[in-house]
Scaffold this motif. Structure first.
Motif, PDB file in Angstrom:
ATOM      1  N   PHE A   1     109.012 -71.809 -29.431  1.00 47.99           N
ATOM      2  CA  PHE A   1     110.414 -71.952 -28.998  1.00 47.99           C
ATOM      3  C   PHE A   1     111.152 -72.846 -29.995  1.00 47.99           C
ATOM      4  CE2 PHE A   1     113.725 -74.080 -26.405  1.00 47.99           C
ATOM      5  CZ  PHE A   1     114.396 -72.962 -25.956  1.00 47.99           C
ATOM      6  N   GLY A   2     112.209 -72.311 -30.540  1.00 48.57           N
ATOM      7  CA  GLY A   2     113.001 -73.082 -31.497  1.00 48.57           C
ATOM      8  C   GLY A   2     112.461 -73.035 -32.921  1.00 48.57           C
ATOM      9  N   ASP A   3     111.361 -72.251 -33.150  1.00 50.01           N
ATOM     10  CA  ASP A   3     110.782 -72.196 -34.492  1.00 50.01           C
ATOM     11  C   ASP A   3     111.445 -71.157 -35.396  1.00 50.01           C
ATOM     12  OD1 ASP A   3     109.015 -74.160 -33.902  1.00 50.01           O
ATOM     13  OD2 ASP A   3     107.266 -72.862 -33.630  1.00 50.01           O
ATOM     14  N   GLN A   4     112.132 -70.206 -34.804  1.00 50.21           N
ATOM     15  CA  GLN A   4     112.699 -69.129 -35.607  1.00 50.21           C
ATOM     16  C   GLN A   4     113.968 -69.593 -36.332  1.00 50.21           C
ATOM     17  OE1 GLN A   4     112.069 -68.703 -32.187  1.00 50.21           O
ATOM     18  NE2 GLN A   4     110.021 -67.936 -32.665  1.00 50.21           N
ATOM     19  N   ILE A   5     114.222 -68.933 -37.438  1.00 49.59           N
ATOM     20  CA  ILE A   5     115.433 -69.310 -38.187  1.00 49.59           C
ATOM     21  C   ILE A   5     116.656 -68.927 -37.353  1.00 49.59           C
ATOM     22  CG2 ILE A   5     116.762 -68.889 -40.318  1.00 49.59           C
ATOM     23  CD1 ILE A   5     113.957 -68.322 -41.614  1.00 49.59           C
ATOM     24  N   ASN A   6     116.613 -67.695 -36.828  1.00 49.58           N
ATOM     25  CA  ASN A   6     117.691 -67.287 -35.932  1.00 49.58           C
ATOM     26  C   ASN A   6     117.243 -67.550 -34.493  1.00 49.58           C
ATOM     27  OD1 ASN A   6     119.690 -66.131 -34.460  1.00 49.58           O
ATOM     28  ND2 ASN A   6     119.508 -64.081 -35.359  1.00 49.58           N
TER      29      ASN A   6
ATOM     30  N   GLN B   1     105.242 -67.757 -34.880  1.00 48.01           N
ATOM     31  CA  GLN B   1     105.626 -66.559 -34.115  1.00 48.01           C
ATOM     32  C   GLN B   1     106.978 -66.050 -34.590  1.00 48.01           C
ATOM     33  OE1 GLN B   1     103.622 -65.527 -31.516  1.00 48.01           O
ATOM     34  NE2 GLN B   1     102.226 -67.230 -31.869  1.00 48.01           N
ATOM     35  N   VAL B   2     107.060 -64.700 -34.676  1.00 44.97           N
ATOM     36  CA  VAL B   2     108.349 -64.102 -35.031  1.00 44.97           C
ATOM     37  C   VAL B   2     109.295 -64.260 -33.833  1.00 44.97           C
ATOM     38  CG1 VAL B   2     109.424 -61.999 -35.934  1.00 44.97           C
ATOM     39  CG2 VAL B   2     106.975 -62.402 -36.297  1.00 44.97           C
ATOM     40  N   LYS B   3     108.676 -64.183 -32.673  1.00 41.07           N
ATOM     41  CA  LYS B   3     109.454 -64.346 -31.422  1.00 41.07           C
ATOM     42  C   LYS B   3     108.789 -65.405 -30.568  1.00 41.07           C
ATOM     43  CE  LYS B   3     111.763 -60.106 -30.383  1.00 41.07           C
ATOM     44  NZ  LYS B   3     111.960 -59.072 -29.431  1.00 41.07           N
ATOM     45  N   VAL B   4     109.522 -65.868 -29.570  1.00 42.93           N
ATOM     46  CA  VAL B   4     108.917 -66.820 -28.634  1.00 42.93           C
ATOM     47  C   VAL B   4     107.851 -66.078 -27.825  1.00 42.93           C
ATOM     48  CG1 VAL B   4     109.381 -68.282 -26.643  1.00 42.93           C
ATOM     49  CG2 VAL B   4     111.056 -68.111 -28.475  1.00 42.93           C
ATOM     50  N   ALA B   5     106.672 -66.685 -27.672  1.00 37.31           N
ATOM     51  CA  ALA B   5     105.616 -66.064 -26.866  1.00 37.31           C
ATOM     52  C   ALA B   5     105.351 -66.953 -25.662  1.00 37.31           C
ATOM     53  CB  ALA B   5     104.354 -65.898 -27.696  1.00 37.31           C
ATOM     54  N   LEU B   6     104.921 -66.322 -24.582  1.00 38.75           N
ATOM     55  CA  LEU B   6     104.617 -67.073 -23.359  1.00 38.75           C
ATOM     56  C   LEU B   6     103.100 -67.177 -23.234  1.00 38.75           C
ATOM     57  CD1 LEU B   6     106.985 -67.894 -21.420  1.00 38.75           C
ATOM     58  CD2 LEU B   6     107.578 -65.990 -22.866  1.00 38.75           C
ATOM     59  N   CYS B   7     102.624 -68.380 -23.005  1.00 33.45           N
ATOM     60  CA  CYS B   7     101.183 -68.602 -22.916  1.00 33.45           C
ATOM     61  C   CYS B   7     100.886 -69.115 -21.506  1.00 33.45           C
ATOM     62  CB  CYS B   7     100.814 -69.635 -23.980  1.00 33.45           C
ATOM     63  SG  CYS B   7      99.126 -70.159 -23.903  1.00 33.45           S
ATOM     64  N   GLU B   8     100.167 -68.312 -20.729  1.00 34.67           N
ATOM     65  CA  GLU B   8      99.939 -68.740 -19.341  1.00 34.67           C
ATOM     66  C   GLU B   8      98.463 -69.050 -19.096  1.00 34.67           C
ATOM     67  OE1 GLU B   8      99.728 -64.303 -17.278  1.00 34.67           O
ATOM     68  OE2 GLU B   8     101.636 -65.380 -17.270  1.00 34.67           O
ATOM     69  N   ASN B   9      98.239 -70.110 -18.342  1.00 39.57           N
ATOM     70  CA  ASN B   9      96.883 -70.519 -17.970  1.00 39.57           C
ATOM     71  C   ASN B   9      96.866 -70.842 -16.488  1.00 39.57           C
ATOM     72  OD1 ASN B   9      95.303 -70.646 -20.508  1.00 39.57           O
ATOM     73  ND2 ASN B   9      96.950 -72.037 -21.077  1.00 39.57           N
ATOM     74  N   THR B  10      95.840 -70.333 -15.817  1.00 45.69           N
ATOM     75  CA  THR B  10      95.742 -70.600 -14.374  1.00 45.69           C
ATOM     76  C   THR B  10      94.509 -71.445 -14.092  1.00 45.69           C
ATOM     77  OG1 THR B  10      96.870 -68.547 -13.870  1.00 45.69           O
ATOM     78  CG2 THR B  10      95.563 -69.488 -12.098  1.00 45.69           C
ATOM     79  N   TYR B  11      94.669 -72.441 -13.270  1.00 48.74           N
ATOM     80  CA  TYR B  11      93.562 -73.348 -12.931  1.00 48.74           C
ATOM     81  C   TYR B  11      93.509 -73.506 -11.422  1.00 48.74           C
ATOM     82  CZ  TYR B  11      94.832 -74.631 -17.685  1.00 48.74           C
ATOM     83  OH  TYR B  11      95.161 -74.579 -19.011  1.00 48.74           O
TER      84      TYR B  11
END
Ligand code: GTP
Ligand code: MG
Length: 404
Positions: free
Chosen positions: A104-109, A75-85
């Motif tokens: 999260f934490g994968d980007q160079i900057n 990901q170029v940016k942090v993405a939010l992945c939501e799941n409802t159960y």
């Protein structure tokens, strides 16, 4: 505020049954009664670097295998992945939403990695607020997606918190109940864990980061015992002394997830699900959401959240014109009344003057009449006296004549 800079990757809804006792039935009876009737929402946000063990821990906590199909971490940016159960245990229905931070934490900057997370949390508050402000709000069916607990996964480095950890925690500490946890605690020795926990707490205090606290016996605030929790996650059941336990098997032995001598998993689960779930929900509603709500409403002049700034400006201008018009009308009415009163006063004065003159004239006339009557009476007395004198002398003269 723009909400376009985070992406929700999936929105899955499923019905799940835990493969064992989770403890949903241990929450207080009042809550249970309400929950039986309505079901309740509980939302967990997991923040942690790729592969740190987020999905495994959530599965371990709820003893089930949630939808954790792998997501690409480019990901170029942090993405939010939501799941409802929907989880059901005994009579208690729980609608659980797990929100995962992908990349999260994968980007160079990494400087602004926390921004999409903050936006996501705010967006859920805003969604709730807009529902609350609707004239016909739907309290029963509304899905409350506000984050009740944020599990912050710290890498088991044994050193200190990373700059990214500090920035992210600081950005979120007034918006979520922050629960720091040390992931993959089985990679550290007992001594290392004790020292690492102390260092983390020191850094949290030094940076004035507010983590989740609950009420202690004296009514004060305290961090739950064991925080930051050093946890181990596992989807495996392994054989220990002829019984199956949840754990991780290594060539040198087995580490047991639910053994509090091995890690803080049970403490975390008890706090999150059994003892503090209602407090987490309550604090989210009464403290964190309240802060957001008042800031949001204050930012919108005149408490008109549905108006654009242009509409607000027009409304203000119209109100100023209307207020001036009312002032003018009031002023006109007052002047007219004042004039009328003055006129009445003058008229009354004139009438009084006429009456006064009449009275004076009458008084003068009466005085004159009195004077004339007094004079008449004096004259009458004199005539009467004179007549009596002449009568007396006549009688005496007649008597004398008779005597002769
Ligand atoms: P992403 O969703 O890809 O970011 O990863 P994640 O954070 O959800 O991690 P996940 O649960 O998928 O676990 C990643 C790897 O770490 C898997 O191989 C797990 O078996 C392993 N793992 C998870 N928890 C633990 C743990 O407590 N200790 C150890 N040693 N390994 C763990
Ligand atoms: Mg995962």
């Amino acid at each position: 505020m723009s909400h376009s800079s985070y992406r929700v990757l999936s929105n899955h809804t499923g019905k799940m049954a835990p493969k064992g006792v989770v403890g949903l039935d241990k929450i207080p009876q009042q809550v249970v009664n309400k929950a039986i009737r309505l079901g309740f929402d509980f939302n967990i946000l997991c923040i942690g670097e790729t592969g740190i063990g987020k999905s495994t821990l959530i599965d371990t906590l709820f003893k089930t295998e949630f939808n954790s199909s792998p997501v690409k971490h480019n990901q170029v940016k942090v993405a939010l992945c939501e799941n409802t159960y929907r989880l059901k245990e005994s009579n208690v229905q729980l609608r659980l939403t797990v929100v995962d931070t992908v990349g999260f934490g994968d980007q160079i900057n990494k400087v602004n990695s926390y921004e999409p997370i903050v936006e996501y949390v705010d967006k859920q508050f805003e969604r709730y607020l807009l529902e609350e402000l609707r004239p016909n709000r739907n309290r029963l069916d509304f899905h409350d997606t506000r984050i009740h607990a944020c599990l912050y996964f710290i890498s088991p480095t044994g050193h200190s918190l990373k700059i990214l950890d500090l920035h992210t925690m600081k950005a979120l500490d007034k918006k979520v109940n922050l629960v720091p946890i040390i992931a993959k605690a089985d990679t550290m020795s007992q001594q290392e864990i004790v020292a690492f926990k102390a260092r983390i707490l020191e850094e949290i205090r030094a940076n004035d980061i507010h983590v989740y606290t609950c009420v202690d016996g004296n009514g004060g605030a305290m961090e739950p015992v064991g925080m930051p929790y050093a946890v181990i996650g596992s989807r495996e059941m392994v054989l220990v002394k002829a019984s199956k336990v949840r754990g991780r098997k290594y060539p040198w032995g087995v580490v047991e997830v639910e053994n509090d001598k091995h890690c803080d998993f049970v403490r975390l689960r008890d706090m999150l699900i059994r003892t503090n779930m209602e407090d987490l929900r309550e604090q989210t509603n009464s403290n964190l959401y309240e802060v957001y709500r008042s800031a949001y409403l204050e930012a919108k002049t005149d408490y008109q959240p549905f108006m654009s700034s242009k509409q607000i400006q027009n409304a203000q201008e119209q109100r100023i014109v209307r207020d001036r018009e009312i002032d003018r009308l009031v002023q006109d009415k007052l002047s007219a009344k004042e004039k009328e009163l003055k006129q009445i006063e003058i008229q009354m004065k004139e009438e009084f003057e006429i009456e006064r003159q009449k009275y004076t004239e009458e008084k003068e006339n009466l005085g004159k009449k009195g004077e004339a009557l007094r004079k008449e009476s004096t004259e009458f007395q004199q005539v009467k006296k004179h007549m009596e004198a002449s009568r007396t002398s006549t009688l005496e003269k007649m008597k004398a004549k008779k005597a002769k």
